[in-house]
Design a protein around this motif. Sequence first.
Motif, PDB file in Angstrom:
ATOM      1  N   TYR A  50      -6.838   4.080   7.544  1.00  0.00           N
ATOM      2  CA  TYR A  50      -7.025   2.736   7.010  1.00  0.00           C
ATOM      3  C   TYR A  50      -7.100   1.681   8.119  1.00  0.00           C
ATOM      4  O   TYR A  50      -7.796   0.689   7.980  1.00  0.00           O
ATOM      5  CB  TYR A  50      -5.862   2.365   6.076  1.00  0.00           C
ATOM      6  N   ILE A  51      -6.344   1.900   9.184  1.00  0.00           N
ATOM      7  CA  ILE A  51      -6.267   0.920  10.270  1.00  0.00           C
ATOM      8  C   ILE A  51      -6.617   1.642  11.575  1.00  0.00           C
ATOM      9  O   ILE A  51      -5.827   2.442  12.073  1.00  0.00           O
ATOM     10  CB  ILE A  51      -4.839   0.329  10.382  1.00  0.00           C
ATOM     11  N   PRO A  52      -7.787   1.390  12.130  1.00  0.00           N
ATOM     12  CA  PRO A  52      -8.170   2.080  13.360  1.00  0.00           C
ATOM     13  C   PRO A  52      -7.251   1.734  14.530  1.00  0.00           C
ATOM     14  O   PRO A  52      -6.744   0.610  14.622  1.00  0.00           O
ATOM     15  CB  PRO A  52      -9.594   1.583  13.634  1.00  0.00           C
ATOM     16  N   GLU A  59      -4.480  -9.032  12.386  1.00  0.00           N
ATOM     17  CA  GLU A  59      -5.744  -9.150  11.651  1.00  0.00           C
ATOM     18  C   GLU A  59      -5.641  -8.609  10.227  1.00  0.00           C
ATOM     19  O   GLU A  59      -6.618  -8.652   9.479  1.00  0.00           O
ATOM     20  CB  GLU A  59      -6.843  -8.367  12.377  1.00  0.00           C
ATOM     21  N   ILE A  60      -4.488  -8.071   9.857  1.00  0.00           N
ATOM     22  CA  ILE A  60      -4.316  -7.425   8.561  1.00  0.00           C
ATOM     23  C   ILE A  60      -3.339  -8.245   7.724  1.00  0.00           C
ATOM     24  O   ILE A  60      -2.230  -8.539   8.171  1.00  0.00           O
ATOM     25  CB  ILE A  60      -3.793  -5.984   8.740  1.00  0.00           C
ATOM     26  N   SER A  61      -3.751  -8.597   6.534  1.00  0.00           N
ATOM     27  CA  SER A  61      -2.898  -9.420   5.676  1.00  0.00           C
ATOM     28  C   SER A  61      -1.748  -8.598   5.086  1.00  0.00           C
ATOM     29  O   SER A  61      -1.822  -7.361   5.008  1.00  0.00           O
ATOM     30  CB  SER A  61      -3.715 -10.029   4.537  1.00  0.00           C
ATOM     31  N   ASP A  62      -0.713  -9.291   4.673  1.00  0.00           N
ATOM     32  CA  ASP A  62       0.412  -8.625   4.009  1.00  0.00           C
ATOM     33  C   ASP A  62      -0.063  -7.902   2.755  1.00  0.00           C
ATOM     34  O   ASP A  62       0.419  -6.814   2.435  1.00  0.00           O
ATOM     35  CB  ASP A  62       1.505  -9.634   3.646  1.00  0.00           C
ATOM     36  N   ASP A  63      -1.030  -8.479   2.053  1.00  0.00           N
ATOM     37  CA  ASP A  63      -1.566  -7.850   0.849  1.00  0.00           C
ATOM     38  C   ASP A  63      -2.274  -6.533   1.188  1.00  0.00           C
ATOM     39  O   ASP A  63      -2.112  -5.540   0.483  1.00  0.00           O
ATOM     40  CB  ASP A  63      -2.524  -8.808   0.133  1.00  0.00           C
ATOM     41  N   ILE A  68      -2.272  -0.492   1.339  1.00  0.00           N
ATOM     42  CA  ILE A  68      -2.231   0.762   2.098  1.00  0.00           C
ATOM     43  C   ILE A  68      -0.939   1.511   1.790  1.00  0.00           C
ATOM     44  O   ILE A  68      -0.950   2.718   1.543  1.00  0.00           O
ATOM     45  CB  ILE A  68      -2.382   0.494   3.607  1.00  0.00           C
ATOM     46  N   GLN A  69       0.163   0.790   1.792  1.00  0.00           N
ATOM     47  CA  GLN A  69       1.464   1.386   1.483  1.00  0.00           C
ATOM     48  C   GLN A  69       1.433   2.027   0.090  1.00  0.00           C
ATOM     49  O   GLN A  69       1.880   3.168  -0.085  1.00  0.00           O
ATOM     50  CB  GLN A  69       2.533   0.305   1.541  1.00  0.00           C
ATOM     51  N   GLN A  71      -1.198   3.061  -1.617  1.00  0.00           N
ATOM     52  CA  GLN A  71      -2.088   4.226  -1.621  1.00  0.00           C
ATOM     53  C   GLN A  71      -1.405   5.442  -0.989  1.00  0.00           C
ATOM     54  O   GLN A  71      -1.489   6.553  -1.510  1.00  0.00           O
ATOM     55  CB  GLN A  71      -3.390   3.898  -0.896  1.00  0.00           C
ATOM     56  N   LEU A  72      -0.728   5.239   0.143  1.00  0.00           N
ATOM     57  CA  LEU A  72      -0.069   6.357   0.818  1.00  0.00           C
ATOM     58  C   LEU A  72       1.114   6.892   0.012  1.00  0.00           C
ATOM     59  O   LEU A  72       1.349   8.100  -0.029  1.00  0.00           O
ATOM     60  CB  LEU A  72       0.366   5.951   2.221  1.00  0.00           C
ATOM     61  N   ASN A  73       1.862   6.005  -0.620  1.00  0.00           N
ATOM     62  CA  ASN A  73       3.022   6.444  -1.399  1.00  0.00           C
ATOM     63  C   ASN A  73       2.630   7.131  -2.700  1.00  0.00           C
ATOM     64  O   ASN A  73       3.457   7.811  -3.315  1.00  0.00           O
ATOM     65  CB  ASN A  73       3.952   5.266  -1.693  1.00  0.00           C
ATOM     66  N   ASN A  74       1.387   6.974  -3.121  1.00  0.00           N
ATOM     67  CA  ASN A  74       0.910   7.624  -4.339  1.00  0.00           C
ATOM     68  C   ASN A  74      -0.101   8.730  -4.050  1.00  0.00           C
ATOM     69  O   ASN A  74      -0.802   9.187  -4.946  1.00  0.00           O
ATOM     70  CB  ASN A  74       0.319   6.571  -5.285  1.00  0.00           C
TER      71      ASN A  74
END
Length: 93
Positions: A50-52, A59-63, A68-69, A71-74
């Motif tokens: 998700y993040i190269p 550059e990545i918002s909290d949202d 990502i969190q 998606q990974l946890n599910n």
Amino acid sequence: MSSSTTDNGTEFTHFKSIERALKIPVFFAKPYCSSDKPHIENINGLIRQYIPKGKSFDEISDDEIRQIQNQLNNRPRKKLGYKTPYEVFFLHL
């Protein structure tokens, strides 16, 4: 028995409080020895989907981080018998 293996960073200076809170031993990986902490290296690889590497987290918002969190946890994991981390976490509460 569960345990935690961490990097040698200053963020783990108070590792004794982690041991007490989680009731598990904390070990430290040998410097530059990723095989001491394969689970962390695995999740780092998943995050990199998700993040190269090299992209600033500024550059990545909290949202986006929350998405990502989530998606990974599910995401089912072979290591967890094809359950998701979310499912396993709540099974052990």
